[in-house]
Write an enzyme that holds these catalytic residues in place. Sequence first.
Site, PDB file in Angstrom:
ATOM      1  NE  ARG A 125     -69.606 -14.957  24.519  1.00  0.00           N
ATOM      2  CZ  ARG A 125     -68.762 -14.559  25.461  1.00  0.00           C
ATOM      3  NH1 ARG A 125     -69.002 -13.458  26.151  1.00  0.00           N
ATOM      4  NH2 ARG A 125     -67.664 -15.230  25.723  1.00  0.00           N
ATOM      5  CE  LYS A 172     -64.654 -15.191  22.960  1.00  0.00           C
ATOM      6  NZ  LYS A 172     -63.855 -13.990  23.120  1.00  0.00           N
ATOM      7  CD  GLU A 219     -65.825  -5.249  23.654  1.00  0.00           C
ATOM      8  OE1 GLU A 219     -65.967  -5.966  24.653  1.00  0.00           O
ATOM      9  OE2 GLU A 219     -66.181  -5.590  22.516  1.00  0.00           O
TER      10      GLU A 219
END
Length: 341
Positions: A81, A184, A220
Amino acid sequence: MAKNIDWKNLPFGYLKTDYNVRCYNRNGQWGELEISSSEYIDIHMAATALHYGQEAFEGLKAFMGKDGKVRIFRWEENAKRMINSAKGIMMAEIAMDIFKKACFKAIELNKEYIPPYGSGASLYIRPMLVGSGPQVGVRPATEYLFLVFVTPVGPYFKEGFKPVTMLLTREFDRAAPLGTGNIKVGGNYAASLRAQEKAHEHGCANAIFLDAKEKKYIDECGPANFFAIKNNTYITPESKSILPSITNMCLFDLAKSEGMKVERRNIPVEELSTFEEAGACGTAAVISPIGKIVDSMMGQTYVYSKDGNPGPISTKLYEKLLGIQTGDIPDTFGWTEIVEI
Ligand code: PLP
Ligand code: COI
């Protein structure tokens, strides 16, 4: 256990440890890992991380088991990620082996800070990748710093594994569908602060974001993914603007292995009234059961816990996940790796 720490009452916060591990990428080449005992980094005032948000981070955990072994959880997924995050904002991509070495080294060097088995706390590992080289025009840096520090943490929401109330926000978006919501990067978190503040003003633990385009679907939940349970089915949003949560992937697989149905799909707001259980999941949040969702603008409240306790399926998933992380339950998925300390 040399450290005089109140392990059972640790918040999710920063506690100084002894060492961190660093590595620089200069002109496209990664250098050697360096060990530092300084909590500070010396960074150019024109670094792209500071001006243009070239910064990404990760969060993963290591756990002390009853058997005295330390297990790190799914580091490969975090490394992959971080590579995606780097691609998304044109930073130097971290190499998998450097990511692994730095995380393992940081754990080993700070072994006295690994919370004991049964304390409910864990060692949080925070890798970060920043554009450290200067630019004044909007361009990618030519120098990057990769750094890993660790800190012992307790539960992200102070309630721990107890239902929290969430505010459905219709005033703010954290990310756009073709933006950076699925990686992220620090900017997403800056963009979420006002919604979080609003949630706190309403007495809620955090905000649930809706999809930015249509404002119809659940996206989210603060720094965590959303999931819900009904009719023996684990349901979680499909969205281009949410972070692909590793914890959510685990719960998805665990639910399947428990014989549940699993669905990754749009979740319209109207469906909230039909769920039996709801929760937020993430490395920091683990599972935070959602007791209530308040949609203040629409004057609606959805209740999932009437007695202040988590639902039975969330509880089962939580226990399984934690059991695997600590080594209490055999890891048939291959999610954990022993760190030699
Ligand atoms: N969503 C956001 C915005 C997050 O910051 C996090 C935390 O990493 C998550 C979801 C959960 O992801 P993971 O389970 O990989 O920690
Ligand atoms: C994590 O769960 O690891 C996160 O990164 C959340 C963090 C923003 C507190």
